[in-house]
Design an enzyme around this catalytic site. Structure first.
Site, mmCIF file in Angstrom:
data_model
loop_
_atom_site.group_PDB
_atom_site.id
_atom_site.type_symbol
_atom_site.label_atom_id
_atom_site.label_comp_id
_atom_site.label_asym_id
_atom_site.label_seq_id
_atom_site.Cartn_x
_atom_site.Cartn_y
_atom_site.Cartn_z
ATOM 1 N N LYS A 196 12.528 2.660 -1.417
ATOM 2 C CA LYS A 196 14.056 2.064 -1.494
ATOM 3 C C LYS A 196 14.198 0.575 -1.911
ATOM 4 O O LYS A 196 13.202 -0.164 -1.282
ATOM 5 C CB LYS A 196 14.763 2.324 -0.351
ATOM 6 C CG LYS A 196 16.269 1.876 -0.289
ATOM 7 C CD LYS A 196 17.221 2.776 -0.925
ATOM 8 C CE LYS A 196 18.672 2.103 -0.894
ATOM 9 N NZ LYS A 196 19.349 2.998 -2.002
ATOM 10 N N CYS A 255 22.192 -1.523 -9.351
ATOM 11 C CA CYS A 255 22.911 -0.626 -8.341
ATOM 12 C C CYS A 255 24.445 -0.662 -8.426
ATOM 13 O O CYS A 255 25.091 -1.937 -8.494
ATOM 14 C CB CYS A 255 22.549 -1.425 -6.896
ATOM 15 S SG CYS A 255 23.663 -0.365 -5.614
HETATM 16 O O1 RRO Z 1 21.998 2.242 -2.293
HETATM 17 C C1 RRO Z 1 22.735 2.617 -3.099
HETATM 18 O O2 RRO Z 1 23.921 2.867 -2.966
HETATM 19 C C2 RRO Z 1 22.185 2.670 -4.471
HETATM 20 C C3 RRO Z 1 21.296 1.950 -5.495
HETATM 21 BR BR1 RRO Z 1 20.649 0.322 -4.451
HETATM 22 C C4 RRO Z 1 21.014 2.062 -6.428
HETATM 23 O O3 RRO Z 1 20.406 1.467 -7.158
HETATM 24 N N1 RRO Z 1 21.749 3.345 -7.224
HETATM 25 C C5 RRO Z 1 22.538 4.099 -6.334
HETATM 26 O O4 RRO Z 1 23.057 5.032 -6.860
HETATM 27 N N2 RRO Z 1 22.828 3.766 -5.363
#
Ligand code: RRO
Length: 311
Positions: free
Chosen positions: A47, A131
């Site tokens: 992650k 993100c």
């Molecule tokens: O953690 C998130 O809500 C998230 C991330 Br970091 C991302 O790069 N893409 C996404 O759809 N959710």
């Protein structure tokens, strides 16, 4: 039976086959990363991490619907220092380890990536500039001037092969601008695409939103395959040949994997389909992909990779 050779490589790192997990679902904790280690995923992708640990956005923050999902997790992760401890413990699985970094500024990304550069067990670093779910923060990848600066500054401190997790682009002018930035940088692979940002799903019965953060707006996954394929295809056309491309977006079957490679991807990542199932998904996709290749009488990836025909 004819032997299949599914080997691929990203930035010089060898992968036994082209299917592994996307950063996002079920790859936050050591236990989750170990489960990916024992699975048939060809790599272990973590992650995206930040300087400090984060709980992420309030729940409910994920909703599955027919064909896809909407989510707004808000970057929950253990903080990069914890991953400095965890990554070396994953080496026994003998597959590439990919760190994902999503600091809140250029300086934060430099700090994290400098430290990750010292960890011999990390094979690749993917910088997430896409993100969509950080409240109050725009997606870096849609700001080309800032992206250019970010990539140049990170290139100065990154001692590992550097990748970029890109947002989906929808306009050829934007593809051209981003490709030019990447071609003039130290980036050695790109991952296309992150979720399609700021979608809205409506609960018809109850006349309400389905996730809590950002008044119901969130990143959409699953049903986004045409956009994922388009981004892979366009970047394959525009990027230097030595820059690898990892495809992600709406892969549920071995046929989907094949289509991404046909469009020019060197490997693929699995997001929503993994979220909606478990680590068995990698075995399932691998078996289906092998069947597709056999049915088409190919024996290795180079026979069809980037060979999409135009009509
Ligand atoms: O953690 C998130 O809500 C998230 C991330 Br970091 C991302 O790069 N893409 C996404 O759809 N959710």
């Amino acid at each position: 039976m004819i032997k299949l050779n599914l080997k691929t490589s990203i930035a010089g790192k060898d992968f036994e086959h082209p299917i592994f997990n996307a950063s996002g679902p079920k790859c936050i904790t050591r236990e989750e990363l170990e489960e990916i280690g024992v699975s048939r995923s060809a790599g272990i992708m973590a992650k995206s991490c930040t300087i400090k640990p984060r709980d992420g956005n309030p729940s409910p923050r994920h909703f599955d619907f027919c064909g896809g999902a909407i989510g707004s997790y808000g970057l929950p992760n253990l903080g990069y220092k914890k991953y400095l401890e965890i990554f070396p413990q994953l080496k026994s699985y003998c597959k590439p380890i990919i760190a994902s970094v999503s600091g809140m500024s250029i300086e934060e990304n430099q700090t994290i990536i400098s430290e990750f550069s010292k960890v011999s067990e990390i094979d690749l670093i993917e910088l997430n500039i896409s993100c969509p779910n950080i409240i109050g923060k725009p997606q870096v990848g849609y700001d080309f001037d800032y992206s250019k600066k970010m990539i140049a500054e990170i290139g100065k401190v990154c001692k590992k092969p550097l990748g970029l997790k890109l947002p989906p682009y929808f306009d050829f002018a934007h593809f051209n601008t981003m490709a030019k930035i990447i071609n003039n940088s130290k980036v050695s692979f790109v991952t296309c695409i992150n979720s399609v940002g700021n979608g809205l799903y409506v609960d018809f019965e109850n006349e309400c939103t389905v996730i809590k953060p950002k008044k119901g707006f969130g990143g959409v996954g699953g049903i986004i395959k045409p956009f994922g394929l388009a981004n892979v295809r366009k970047f394959r056309e525009l990027l230097r040949d030595d820059i690898n491309i990892v495809g992600v977006g709406g892969i549920f079957t071995g046929k989907d994997v094949f289509e991404y490679l046909l469009c020019g991807a060197d490997a693929v990542q699995i997001g929503t389909a993994f979220m909606q199932s478990n680590t068995q998904i990698f075995e399932k996709l691998l078996l289906e992909f092998k069947q597709v290749i056999q049915d088409k009488e190919y024996t290795r990836l180079s026979q069809f990779k980037n060979k999409l025909k135009e009509i």
